[in-house]
Design a protein around this motif. Structure first.
Motif, PDB file in Angstrom:
ATOM      1  N   GLY A  53       0.792  -1.232   0.000  1.00 54.45           N
ATOM      2  CA  GLY A  53       0.000   0.000   0.000  1.00 54.45           C
ATOM      3  C   GLY A  53       0.820   1.275   0.000  1.00 54.45           C
ATOM      4  O   GLY A  53       0.266   2.366   0.041  1.00 54.45           O
ATOM      5  N   VAL A  54       2.142   1.154  -0.044  1.00 55.11           N
ATOM      6  CA  VAL A  54       3.016   2.329  -0.111  1.00 55.11           C
ATOM      7  C   VAL A  54       3.629   2.390  -1.506  1.00 55.11           C
ATOM      8  O   VAL A  54       4.251   1.429  -1.965  1.00 55.11           O
ATOM      9  N   ILE A  55       3.417   3.524  -2.164  1.00 49.37           N
ATOM     10  CA  ILE A  55       3.996   3.755  -3.485  1.00 49.37           C
ATOM     11  C   ILE A  55       5.200   4.669  -3.295  1.00 49.37           C
ATOM     12  O   ILE A  55       5.088   5.726  -2.673  1.00 49.37           O
ATOM     13  N   VAL A  56       6.337   4.235  -3.808  1.00 49.17           N
ATOM     14  CA  VAL A  56       7.563   5.021  -3.688  1.00 49.17           C
ATOM     15  C   VAL A  56       7.994   5.430  -5.092  1.00 49.17           C
ATOM     16  O   VAL A  56       8.202   4.574  -5.959  1.00 49.17           O
ATOM     17  N   ALA A  57       8.099   6.752  -5.293  1.00 48.60           N
ATOM     18  CA  ALA A  57       8.512   7.294  -6.584  1.00 48.60           C
ATOM     19  C   ALA A  57       9.911   7.887  -6.452  1.00 48.60           C
ATOM     20  O   ALA A  57      10.169   8.679  -5.543  1.00 48.60           O
ATOM     21  N   LEU A  58      10.801   7.493  -7.340  1.00 51.18           N
ATOM     22  CA  LEU A  58      12.145   8.054  -7.396  1.00 51.18           C
ATOM     23  C   LEU A  58      12.085   9.279  -8.304  1.00 51.18           C
ATOM     24  O   LEU A  58      11.744   9.170  -9.484  1.00 51.18           O
ATOM     25  N   ILE A  59      12.384  10.458  -7.732  1.00 47.93           N
ATOM     26  CA  ILE A  59      12.192  11.739  -8.416  1.00 47.93           C
ATOM     27  C   ILE A  59      13.516  12.473  -8.565  1.00 47.93           C
ATOM     28  O   ILE A  59      14.366  12.433  -7.672  1.00 47.93           O
ATOM     29  N   LYS A  60      13.670  13.166  -9.686  1.00 47.80           N
ATOM     30  CA  LYS A  60      14.822  14.032  -9.930  1.00 47.80           C
ATOM     31  C   LYS A  60      14.351  15.200 -10.790  1.00 47.80           C
ATOM     32  O   LYS A  60      13.221  15.199 -11.301  1.00 47.80           O
ATOM     33  N   VAL A  61      15.213  16.199 -10.948  1.00 48.93           N
ATOM     34  CA  VAL A  61      14.919  17.293 -11.869  1.00 48.93           C
ATOM     35  C   VAL A  61      15.068  16.735 -13.283  1.00 48.93           C
ATOM     36  O   VAL A  61      16.030  16.020 -13.584  1.00 48.93           O
ATOM     37  N   ALA A  62      14.118  17.052 -14.146  1.00 49.27           N
ATOM     38  CA  ALA A  62      14.125  16.536 -15.513  1.00 49.27           C
ATOM     39  C   ALA A  62      15.309  17.094 -16.297  1.00 49.27           C
ATOM     40  O   ALA A  62      15.717  18.248 -16.101  1.00 49.27           O
ATOM     41  N   VAL A  63      15.840  16.274 -17.181  1.00 52.07           N
ATOM     42  CA  VAL A  63      16.951  16.685 -18.035  1.00 52.07           C
ATOM     43  C   VAL A  63      16.539  17.915 -18.840  1.00 52.07           C
ATOM     44  O   VAL A  63      15.450  17.962 -19.421  1.00 52.07           O
ATOM     45  N   GLY A  64      17.388  18.919 -18.819  1.00 57.34           N
ATOM     46  CA  GLY A  64      17.125  20.143 -19.569  1.00 57.34           C
ATOM     47  C   GLY A  64      16.278  21.159 -18.831  1.00 57.34           C
ATOM     48  O   GLY A  64      16.039  22.247 -19.346  1.00 57.34           O
ATOM     49  N   GLN A  65      15.814  20.820 -17.632  1.00 56.22           N
ATOM     50  CA  GLN A  65      14.996  21.733 -16.846  1.00 56.22           C
ATOM     51  C   GLN A  65      15.839  22.395 -15.759  1.00 56.22           C
ATOM     52  O   GLN A  65      16.824  21.824 -15.303  1.00 56.22           O
ATOM     53  N   ILE A  66      15.417  23.575 -15.344  1.00 55.10           N
ATOM     54  CA  ILE A  66      16.069  24.277 -14.244  1.00 55.10           C
ATOM     55  C   ILE A  66      15.058  24.435 -13.125  1.00 55.10           C
ATOM     56  O   ILE A  66      14.006  25.051 -13.319  1.00 55.10           O
ATOM     57  N   ALA A  67      15.375  23.856 -11.970  1.00 55.12           N
ATOM     58  CA  ALA A  67      14.521  23.991 -10.788  1.00 55.12           C
ATOM     59  C   ALA A  67      14.959  25.247 -10.041  1.00 55.12           C
ATOM     60  O   ALA A  67      16.114  25.374  -9.650  1.00 55.12           O
ATOM     61  N   VAL A  68      14.056  26.174  -9.867  1.00 52.50           N
ATOM     62  CA  VAL A  68      14.358  27.466  -9.256  1.00 52.50           C
ATOM     63  C   VAL A  68      14.380  27.336  -7.737  1.00 52.50           C
ATOM     64  O   VAL A  68      13.398  26.872  -7.135  1.00 52.50           O
ATOM     65  N   VAL A  69      15.499  27.734  -7.132  1.00 56.98           N
ATOM     66  CA  VAL A  69      15.644  27.688  -5.676  1.00 56.98           C
ATOM     67  C   VAL A  69      14.521  28.508  -5.034  1.00 56.98           C
ATOM     68  O   VAL A  69      14.209  29.612  -5.473  1.00 56.98           O
ATOM     69  N   GLY A  70      13.895  27.925  -4.007  1.00 57.22           N
ATOM     70  CA  GLY A  70      12.800  28.579  -3.292  1.00 57.22           C
ATOM     71  C   GLY A  70      11.419  28.258  -3.840  1.00 57.22           C
ATOM     72  O   GLY A  70      10.414  28.561  -3.212  1.00 57.22           O
ATOM     73  N   THR A  71      11.361  27.628  -5.003  1.00 58.18           N
ATOM     74  CA  THR A  71      10.082  27.281  -5.623  1.00 58.18           C
ATOM     75  C   THR A  71       9.649  25.882  -5.190  1.00 58.18           C
ATOM     76  O   THR A  71      10.469  24.983  -5.045  1.00 58.18           O
TER      77      THR A  71
END
Length: 101
Positions: A53-71
């Motif tokens: 009953g626990v779903i675990v998703a492995l997450i990262k920033v997508a290739v070519g994307q920029i994750a903005v600090v504070g967002t």
């Protein structure tokens, strides 16, 4: 807002994000059928799996994307379950706030 769960996420991280559906499945007397992960456009799902009953998703920033600090970026887990001959669907969203760690 307690309904908008969030955690810290480094832009270079690749982390497991758990979605615990065990209590919900027990409450409805249901069984897991399937799930999808929607990481939006900035984040990416590397993989996901379900156990007990626990779903675990492995997450990262997508290739070519920029994750903005504070967002904060949403990651939504949609589960499909079967209970009493019915198909039930529910969503849970967590927000990952980008920080340099």
């Amino acid at each position: 807002n307690p309904t908008k769960t969030w955690g810290l996420f480094d832009p270079n991280a690749q982390l497991d994000i758990p979605f615990d559906w065990a209590a919900w499945l027990a409450d409805i007397g249901g069984a897991y059928v399937s799930h999808t992960i929607d990481p939006g456009t900035v984040l990416d799902e590397v993989s996901s799996a379900q156990s007990g009953g626990v779903i675990v998703a492995l997450i990262k920033v997508a290739v070519g994307q920029i994750a903005v600090v504070g967002t904060k970026y949403p990651v939504t887990c949609r589960i499909t379950a079967s209970a009493g001959g019915l198909t039930l669907i529910d969503d849970r969203t967590v927000y990952l706030k980008i920080v340099e760690r």
